[in-house]
Design an enzyme around this catalytic site. Sequence first.
Site, short mmCIF file in Angstrom:
data_model
loop_
_atom_site.label_atom_id
_atom_site.label_comp_id
_atom_site.label_asym_id
_atom_site.label_seq_id
_atom_site.Cartn_x
_atom_site.Cartn_y
_atom_site.Cartn_z
N CYS A 1 0.83 -1.21 0.00
CA CYS A 1 0.00 0.00 0.00
C CYS A 1 0.86 1.26 0.00
CB CYS A 1 -0.92 -0.05 1.22
SG CYS A 1 -1.78 1.47 1.61
N CYS B 1 0.11 3.78 2.76
CA CYS B 1 0.56 3.23 4.04
C CYS B 1 2.04 3.51 4.24
CB CYS B 1 0.34 1.71 4.08
SG CYS B 1 -1.38 1.19 3.94
#
Length: 103
Positions: free
Chosen positions: A28, A31
């Site tokens: 991600c 993230c």
Amino acid sequence: MVKKITTDEFNSMDKSGISVLDFNATWCGPCKMLGPVLEELSDEMSAEANFYSIDTDENPDLAQEYGIMNIPAVVVLKDGAKVDMNVGFVPKEALRDFISKSL
């Protein structure tokens, strides 16, 4: 310091006080951007809250328990109870404000 934990570690830890849970995944992009922000905040706010990182791919049951549908997701717990959640990347000051309102 943000401590990476598993479901088993989470279930056996002391949840008193404020805990900040960062639900994320290695693939991600947002993230990866949020990780360093949380590291800085964990250093600055270590007296007020405990910070934990939880990989949703490795701990899907914990992600499901907290209703994580999108990542990154930051969940704030107060004495083990979910009090707030933020989804997506946010800048450091906005994240500090988000966490601080639960202190």
